[in-house]
Write a protein that holds these residues in place. Structure first.
Motif, PDB file in Angstrom:
ATOM      1  N   ASP A 118       0.856  -1.178   0.000  1.00 49.14           N
ATOM      2  CA  ASP A 118       0.000   0.000   0.000  1.00 49.14           C
ATOM      3  C   ASP A 118       0.898   1.236   0.000  1.00 49.14           C
ATOM      4  OD1 ASP A 118      -2.993   1.043   0.953  1.00 49.14           O
ATOM      5  OD2 ASP A 118      -1.346   2.274   1.718  1.00 49.14           O
ATOM      6  N   GLY A 119       0.542   2.216  -0.805  1.00 52.45           N
ATOM      7  CA  GLY A 119       1.396   3.396  -0.936  1.00 52.45           C
ATOM      8  C   GLY A 119       0.912   4.619  -0.177  1.00 52.45           C
ATOM      9  N   SER A 120      -0.043   4.434   0.735  1.00 49.08           N
ATOM     10  CA  SER A 120      -0.562   5.583   1.480  1.00 49.08           C
ATOM     11  C   SER A 120       0.119   5.724   2.838  1.00 49.08           C
ATOM     12  CB  SER A 120      -2.078   5.461   1.664  1.00 49.08           C
ATOM     13  OG  SER A 120      -2.409   4.328   2.444  1.00 49.08           O
ATOM     14  N   PHE A 121       0.041   6.931   3.363  1.00 48.40           N
ATOM     15  CA  PHE A 121       0.712   7.267   4.622  1.00 48.40           C
ATOM     16  C   PHE A 121      -0.265   7.927   5.591  1.00 48.40           C
ATOM     17  CE2 PHE A 121       3.809   7.206   1.255  1.00 48.40           C
ATOM     18  CZ  PHE A 121       4.911   6.552   1.805  1.00 48.40           C
ATOM     19  N   VAL A 122       0.072   7.869   6.861  1.00 50.44           N
ATOM     20  CA  VAL A 122      -0.683   8.590   7.877  1.00 50.44           C
ATOM     21  C   VAL A 122      -0.076   9.985   8.002  1.00 50.44           C
ATOM     22  CG1 VAL A 122      -1.438   8.696  10.284  1.00 50.44           C
ATOM     23  CG2 VAL A 122      -1.164   6.475   9.157  1.00 50.44           C
ATOM     24  N   ILE A 123      -0.911  10.998   7.812  1.00 46.92           N
ATOM     25  CA  ILE A 123      -0.468  12.381   7.966  1.00 46.92           C
ATOM     26  C   ILE A 123      -1.055  12.925   9.263  1.00 46.92           C
ATOM     27  CG2 ILE A 123      -0.263  14.628   6.863  1.00 46.92           C
ATOM     28  CD1 ILE A 123       0.759  12.295   5.147  1.00 46.92           C
ATOM     29  N   ALA A 124      -0.195  13.428  10.134  1.00 43.95           N
ATOM     30  CA  ALA A 124      -0.627  14.004  11.402  1.00 43.95           C
ATOM     31  C   ALA A 124      -0.463  15.518  11.351  1.00 43.95           C
ATOM     32  CB  ALA A 124       0.180  13.425  12.552  1.00 43.95           C
ATOM     33  N   ARG A 125      -1.127  16.207  12.256  1.00 42.75           N
ATOM     34  CA  ARG A 125      -1.032  17.661  12.281  1.00 42.75           C
ATOM     35  C   ARG A 125       0.249  18.139  12.965  1.00 42.75           C
ATOM     36  NH1 ARG A 125      -5.057  19.990  10.104  1.00 42.75           N
ATOM     37  NH2 ARG A 125      -7.067  18.939   9.852  1.00 42.75           N
ATOM     38  N   THR A 126       0.774  17.312  13.846  1.00 41.79           N
ATOM     39  CA  THR A 126       2.016  17.642  14.521  1.00 41.79           C
ATOM     40  C   THR A 126       3.033  16.533  14.302  1.00 41.79           C
ATOM     41  OG1 THR A 126       1.258  16.617  16.590  1.00 41.79           O
ATOM     42  CG2 THR A 126       0.848  18.981  16.300  1.00 41.79           C
ATOM     43  N   LYS A 127       4.274  16.824  14.456  1.00 43.57           N
ATOM     44  CA  LYS A 127       5.329  15.836  14.272  1.00 43.57           C
ATOM     45  C   LYS A 127       5.282  14.811  15.406  1.00 43.57           C
ATOM     46  CE  LYS A 127      10.291  15.405  13.441  1.00 43.57           C
ATOM     47  NZ  LYS A 127      11.606  16.123  13.358  1.00 43.57           N
ATOM     48  N   ILE A 128       5.338  13.545  15.053  1.00 45.99           N
ATOM     49  CA  ILE A 128       5.325  12.460  16.045  1.00 45.99           C
ATOM     50  C   ILE A 128       6.570  11.605  15.812  1.00 45.99           C
ATOM     51  CG2 ILE A 128       4.083  10.448  16.924  1.00 45.99           C
ATOM     52  CD1 ILE A 128       1.502  11.722  15.897  1.00 45.99           C
ATOM     53  N   SER A 198       0.957  14.375  -1.657  1.00 48.71           N
ATOM     54  CA  SER A 198       0.219  15.158  -0.655  1.00 48.71           C
ATOM     55  C   SER A 198       0.988  15.302   0.646  1.00 48.71           C
ATOM     56  CB  SER A 198      -1.140  14.508  -0.383  1.00 48.71           C
ATOM     57  OG  SER A 198      -1.970  14.572  -1.514  1.00 48.71           O
ATOM     58  N   GLY A 199       1.585  14.197   1.104  1.00 50.24           N
ATOM     59  CA  GLY A 199       2.333  14.243   2.359  1.00 50.24           C
ATOM     60  C   GLY A 199       3.498  15.207   2.314  1.00 50.24           C
ATOM     61  N   ALA A 200       4.299  15.113   1.262  1.00 52.35           N
ATOM     62  CA  ALA A 200       5.468  15.976   1.124  1.00 52.35           C
ATOM     63  C   ALA A 200       5.070  17.440   0.976  1.00 52.35           C
ATOM     64  CB  ALA A 200       6.309  15.529  -0.073  1.00 52.35           C
ATOM     65  N   ILE A 201       3.994  17.701   0.253  1.00 57.34           N
ATOM     66  CA  ILE A 201       3.523  19.078   0.064  1.00 57.34           C
ATOM     67  C   ILE A 201       3.012  19.664   1.377  1.00 57.34           C
ATOM     68  CG2 ILE A 201       1.737  20.492  -1.040  1.00 57.34           C
ATOM     69  CD1 ILE A 201       1.990  18.659  -3.490  1.00 57.34           C
ATOM     70  N   LEU A 202       2.244  18.868   2.137  1.00 62.47           N
ATOM     71  CA  LEU A 202       1.753  19.332   3.432  1.00 62.47           C
ATOM     72  C   LEU A 202       2.905  19.588   4.403  1.00 62.47           C
ATOM     73  CD1 LEU A 202      -1.369  17.017   3.836  1.00 62.47           C
ATOM     74  CD2 LEU A 202      -1.405  19.515   3.646  1.00 62.47           C
ATOM     75  N   GLU A 203       3.919  18.732   4.338  1.00 62.90           N
ATOM     76  CA  GLU A 203       5.093  18.934   5.205  1.00 62.90           C
ATOM     77  C   GLU A 203       5.807  20.225   4.847  1.00 62.90           C
ATOM     78  OE1 GLU A 203       6.729  14.654   6.771  1.00 62.90           O
ATOM     79  OE2 GLU A 203       7.250  15.198   4.709  1.00 62.90           O
ATOM     80  N   LYS A 204       5.989  20.466   3.564  1.00 59.64           N
ATOM     81  CA  LYS A 204       6.692  21.677   3.128  1.00 59.64           C
ATOM     82  C   LYS A 204       5.925  22.931   3.538  1.00 59.64           C
ATOM     83  CE  LYS A 204       8.735  23.918  -0.913  1.00 59.64           C
ATOM     84  NZ  LYS A 204       8.931  23.879  -2.398  1.00 59.64           N
ATOM     85  N   ALA A 205       4.594  22.837   3.536  1.00 56.06           N
ATOM     86  CA  ALA A 205       3.754  23.986   3.898  1.00 56.06           C
ATOM     87  C   ALA A 205       3.580  24.116   5.409  1.00 56.06           C
ATOM     88  CB  ALA A 205       2.386  23.857   3.230  1.00 56.06           C
ATOM     89  N   GLY A 206       4.130  23.149   6.163  1.00 60.84           N
ATOM     90  CA  GLY A 206       3.991  23.175   7.613  1.00 60.84           C
ATOM     91  C   GLY A 206       2.587  22.845   8.083  1.00 60.84           C
ATOM     92  N   GLN A 207       1.821  22.130   7.249  1.00 60.06           N
ATOM     93  CA  GLN A 207       0.426  21.815   7.584  1.00 60.06           C
ATOM     94  C   GLN A 207       0.207  20.341   7.929  1.00 60.06           C
ATOM     95  OE1 GLN A 207      -1.362  23.270   3.911  1.00 60.06           O
ATOM     96  NE2 GLN A 207      -1.954  25.190   4.903  1.00 60.06           N
ATOM     97  N   GLY A 208       1.256  19.555   7.906  1.00 60.90           N
ATOM     98  CA  GLY A 208       1.119  18.145   8.222  1.00 60.90           C
ATOM     99  C   GLY A 208       2.466  17.459   8.282  1.00 60.90           C
ATOM    100  N   HIS A 209       2.470  16.250   8.841  1.00 62.03           N
ATOM    101  CA  HIS A 209       3.708  15.477   8.970  1.00 62.03           C
ATOM    102  C   HIS A 209       3.421  14.006   8.693  1.00 62.03           C
ATOM    103  CE1 HIS A 209       5.844  18.863  10.950  1.00 62.03           C
ATOM    104  NE2 HIS A 209       4.638  19.146  11.423  1.00 62.03           N
ATOM    105  N   VAL A 210       4.231  13.389   7.846  1.00 64.98           N
ATOM    106  CA  VAL A 210       4.100  11.960   7.577  1.00 64.98           C
ATOM    107  C   VAL A 210       4.652  11.208   8.783  1.00 64.98           C
ATOM    108  CG1 VAL A 210       4.830  10.047   6.109  1.00 64.98           C
ATOM    109  CG2 VAL A 210       4.301  12.274   5.087  1.00 64.98           C
ATOM    110  N   VAL A 211       3.808  10.375   9.400  1.00 65.52           N
ATOM    111  CA  VAL A 211       4.222   9.699  10.629  1.00 65.52           C
ATOM    112  C   VAL A 211       4.244   8.173  10.517  1.00 65.52           C
ATOM    113  CG1 VAL A 211       3.481  11.598  12.110  1.00 65.52           C
ATOM    114  CG2 VAL A 211       1.855   9.762  11.549  1.00 65.52           C
TER     115      VAL A 211
END
Length: 336
Positions: A118-128, A198-211
């Motif tokens: 599976d190629g999907s990831f969990v994106i969290a709002r804060t870094k874990i 999506s994960g990398a873009i959200l991380e770059k924008a400071g709106q999410g973190h791949v956990v």
């Protein structure tokens, strides 16, 4: 689950399908390239080996000219295949099970694997820093539609880690795939199940973190594969072999190359995506073992997919590996 029985019936009428100009080319440099119509489920960096095979000329080396179409949905890609609007489809292998369950007389057969997890990831709002699946308990997760492989894998992984989907975790399923990242960035959901970039873009924008990666906990399965109708395999085996040979060459390249090089090769397919984002995504998929090293779909992977489908209540009756998987072409390509 979409119903494809009407198109399976149509498939009977076109069972004699031959690919455009499907006569074998003994010398592709002196003869016209053979056109093969391919319908991909979505446009995704996860399918990098496909774009590498096109851009590096591996298909042309085999005498093939690929006409690529993006269906934007597994049901749509399968419909195009069954309706003779495509010769080959790149979709999840579970769709061939659905077609089989509808009583298809010209089964759709999987012959070359592209992704093995599976190629999907969990994106969290804060870094874990230290993720645990129990962190989903009592939270909301933007998920996928019922019956889709991403959703089935998500629920499977949750249960595997002691969570009860929809009871312990509020899974949001009323947001379309292309709007999920936007909804998350706007405040919907505690977590997001997302594919790259999506994960990398959200991380770059400071709106999410791949956990976390769902694929690491779900095990290997034929997540995205090339498939065609049984009648096509019978009428044009040389074409399918050439196609699979090109896929193997691309897989060798993806696994042997640095992320920056792979990103540069596939860049034309992702206009507007920054080079650093492409590179980060390629690196992440390499690290999580998402791409298959060869096109071979083994039975253990297929059985794992069936177990996930059964757990989700989507496997109505058992299906035989030998009926829906053809390993002949992959074995020959792997041995070259």
């Amino acid at each position: 689950m979409k119903k494809w029985s009407q198109f399976a019936t149509l498939g009977i009428l076109t069972a004699a399908l031959t690919l455009t100009a499907c006569s074998p080319n003994k010398d592709s440099s002196n003869e016209a390239l053979q056109t093969v119509r391919v319908s991909e489920v979505i446009r995704s960096i996860f399918y990098a080996p496909q774009y590498v095979a096109i851009e590096k000329g591996y298909f042309k080396e085999e005498g093939l000219d690929i006409q690529l179409d993006t269906a934007w949905g597994g049901d749509k890609a399968m419909t195009r295949l069954l309706a003779d609007q495509a010769d080959i489809a790149l979709i999840g292998a579970e769709t061939t099970v659905y077609v089989q369950q509808q009583g298809a007389t010209d089964p759709v057969v999987n012959f070359a694997q592209v992704t093995q997890r599976d190629g999907s990831f969990v994106i969290a709002r804060t870094k874990i820093d230290k993720w645990d699946w129990s962190m989903l308990k009592g939270k909301s997760l933007i998920g996928s539609r019922k019956g889709s492989m991403p959703e089935m894998v998500s629920e499977y992984v949750q249960k595997k880690n002691g969570l009860q989907p929809f009871t312990d975790v509020n899974i949001i399923q009323n947001i379309s795939f292309d709007n999920q990242a936007t909804a998350f960035s706007s405040g919907t959901g505690d977590f997001l199940q997302a594919f790259e970039p999506s994960g990398a873009i959200l991380e770059k924008a400071g709106q999410g973190h791949v956990v976390a990666a769902f694929g690491e906990d779900s095990g290997k399965l034929p997540y995205t594969v090339y498939m065609t109708k049984s009648s096509t395999i019978k009428s044009a085996p040389a074409t399918i072999q050439k196609f699979t040979n090109a896929v193997q060459k691309a897989q060798n390249f993806v696994h042997a190359s640095q992320p920056e090089l792979v990103a540069a090769v596939i860049a034309p397919y992702f206009e507007g995506v920054a080079p650093e984002i492409l590179t980060a995504v390629v690196k992440r998929y390499q690290a999580t073992d998402g791409w298959a090293k060869d096109p071979l779909i083994d039975q253990e992977e297929f059985d794992n997919m069936k177990a996930i489908m059964k757990d989700a209540g989507e496997l109505k009756a058992d299906v035989k590996y030998e009926e829906l998987v053809n390993t002949t072409f992959a074995k020959k390509a792997k041995a070259k």
